[in-house]
Design an enzyme around this catalytic site. Structure first.
Site, short mmCIF file in Angstrom:
data_model
loop_
_atom_site.label_atom_id
_atom_site.label_comp_id
_atom_site.label_asym_id
_atom_site.label_seq_id
_atom_site.Cartn_x
_atom_site.Cartn_y
_atom_site.Cartn_z
CB VAL A 1 -0.88 0.27 1.57
CG1 VAL A 1 -1.35 1.32 1.25
CG2 VAL A 1 -2.08 -1.07 1.48
CE LYS B 1 9.95 -3.94 2.69
NZ LYS B 1 9.24 -3.88 2.99
NE ARG C 1 -9.26 -3.88 -9.01
CZ ARG C 1 -9.53 -3.78 -10.52
NH1 ARG C 1 -9.89 -5.13 -11.57
NH2 ARG C 1 -9.31 -3.00 -11.40
CE LYS D 1 -8.72 -2.20 2.53
NZ LYS D 1 -8.85 -2.30 1.55
CG PHE E 1 -15.33 -9.40 -6.68
CD1 PHE E 1 -14.34 -9.96 -5.55
CD2 PHE E 1 -15.74 -8.12 -6.74
CE1 PHE E 1 -13.17 -9.06 -5.87
CE2 PHE E 1 -14.19 -7.73 -7.09
CZ PHE E 1 -12.68 -8.09 -6.40
CB ALA F 1 -17.78 -21.39 -8.74
CB CYS G 1 -7.52 -6.84 1.59
SG CYS G 1 -6.33 -5.92 0.95
CE LYS H 1 -4.96 -6.38 6.22
NZ LYS H 1 -5.49 -5.52 6.82
#
Length: 442
Positions: A11, A35, A154, A207, A252, A255, A263, A266
């Site tokens: 993110v 990093k 996404r 959210k 969405f 199948a 996401c 959790k």
């Protein structure tokens, strides 16, 4: 404007790069020296199509920099975004807010002038008010506001989602904070993308509610798929018929082997826990969590049936280990349930994935990694279609069948038609919610 972005994970990095492409000066800060060194070398530590090019362009333009020094990052900044991880806390399902609160305290100790502290991480309702308390306690003299700005990115399409969003949600308490956020998102205002300004609690809830609803759609169609298998219906046709209803929509409703990723798992658990803590049980969300685990186990049974009731001594090729295509993310991926079950049952597993090998080698240590689908299929008893990467959608099925010890396919993403698989020489084929053929297909 100057923006500091705490956290260079999925993110934080995507948001920081995209904000810099808006024309803002962005400093991304992280405690992970490895990093930051990679980013200084122009290496992107995550796989996201197009991110490397966009990052390089803005670094070259001088709008995007990386540092380990938070004081340097927020010096003169108009806003600082907290984009750190909020994983599920072990034992109780709560979101773990330690990193969020640690970032808030550090901001309080470092900031000197007015700043808007923006929570980009996914956090439970009430978190931003906790952030406000933490900052005020750590530095009572600091002039600041808090804001909630949840992300809706996404994986695999994150840049498009940031630049052309369905909506941007901003939760604020003051007009001053609202003005800063409006300036940050000015390029989207000018192009008339929807910007929703709410109170803090509503922004936080949006959210969780959105992700829980999408997870519910996935889980619902997977339950319908199981019923289709018993009744002879075809879930693809059912999904198509449902999706044509504008009140439902077709997204969405595919199948498969259950949802995974960073996401949905959790966030559904966190929402269920928020409901329990507030004496408003989220019965639908709790059922979604339970059914999703059942779906994953049902996939194991499908593959076992193709193996004649036992994995022992079988060689199984798994195509795709990431939770979805166009990402290297394996968090809660169906492969993490299926592959250990195969190995535990005595199977030898060969796997291939365009981006999943790096994480997969650590998470699935008993797997033999192959360069492509054809190498994985060689001498395999069963081939499992587990992630719908484009390169797996148009395989030479005749070649695949000829390479296998016994040509049997578990198409857990419904990428192929049974007739095409049969014509290619496969002996058995099972899908999700669709008719199959041959031994083990029921």
């Amino acid at each position: 404007m100057k923006i500091a972005m705490i956290g260079t994970g999925y993110v934080g990095l995507v948001s920081g790069v995209c904000f810099s492409d808006f024309g803002h000066d962005v400093v991304c800060v992280d405690k992970d020296a490895t990093k930051i060194d990679k980013l200084h070398r122009g290496e992107v530590p995550i796989y996201e199509p197009g991110l490397d090019t966009l990052m390089a362009r803005n670094v070259e333009a001088g709008r995007l920099t990386f540092t380990l020094d938070l004081a340097e990052a927020i010096d003169g900044a108009d806003a600082v975004f907290i984009a750190v991880g909020t994983p599920t806390r072990r034992g109780d399902g709560h979101a773990d807010l330690r990193f969020v609160m640690a970032a808030a305290e550090e901001i309080a100790r470092t900031a000197k002038d007015y700043i808007v502290i923006v929570t980009k991480s996914t956090v439970p309702v009430g978190t931003n008010r906790q952030v406000k308390e933490v900052v005020a306690k750590a530095n009572p003299d600091l002039d600041f506001d808090v804001a909630s700005n949840p992300e809706f990115l996404r994986e695999g399409a994150a840049i498009e989602d940031f630049m052309k969003p369905d909506r941007v949600v901003v939760g604020v308490e003051t007009d001053r904070a609202a003005g800063v956020m409006a300036d940050i998102y000015r390029p989207l205002y000018l192009r008339e993308f929807p910007i929703i300004t709410t109170d803090l609690e509503s922004a936080e809830m949006i959210k969780y509610a959105a992700n829980a609803f999408l997870a519910t759609k996935i889980t619902f169609i997977n339950e319908i798929a199981a019923l289709c298998e018993r009744t002879g219906a075809d879930v693809k046709q059912v999904s198509k018929g449902m999706g044509m209803d504008n009140r439902i929509g077709n997204r969405f409703l595919h199948a498969g082997p259950g949802y995974g990723g960073s996401c949905f798992p959790k966030d559904t658990k966190a929402l269920a826990r928020i409901g329990q803590d507030n004496a408003v049980p989220m019965h639908i969300t709790e059922s979604v969590i339970t059914v999703n685990e059942e779906v994953k186990r049902r996939m194991i049974d499908k593959v076992r049936d193709l193996c004649g009731g036992s994995f022992n001594g079988k060689t199984i090729a798994v195509l795709g280990v990431t939770f979805k295509p166009n990402t290297d993310d394996m968090r809660d991926a169906p492969s993490l349930t299926l592959v250990p079950a195969l190995v535990g049952g005595g199977a030898s597993v060969k796997a291939t994935d365009p981006q999943g090998k790096h994480e997969g080698e650590a998470l699935l240590p008993s797997v033999t990694w192959c360069a492509d689908a054809y190498e994985a299929a060689t001498d395999a008893d069963v081939i499992v279609m587990l992630t719908e990467w484009n390169e797996f959608r148009a395989l030479n099925l005749k070649r695949i069948a000829s390479l296998m010890a016994s040509a049997r396919m578990a198409d857990l993403r419904n990428m192929y038609e049974a007739s095409d698989v049969g014509d290619a020489g496969f002996q058995s084929y099972v899908a999700v919610g669709r008719p199959g053929f041959g031994p083990g297909s029921h």
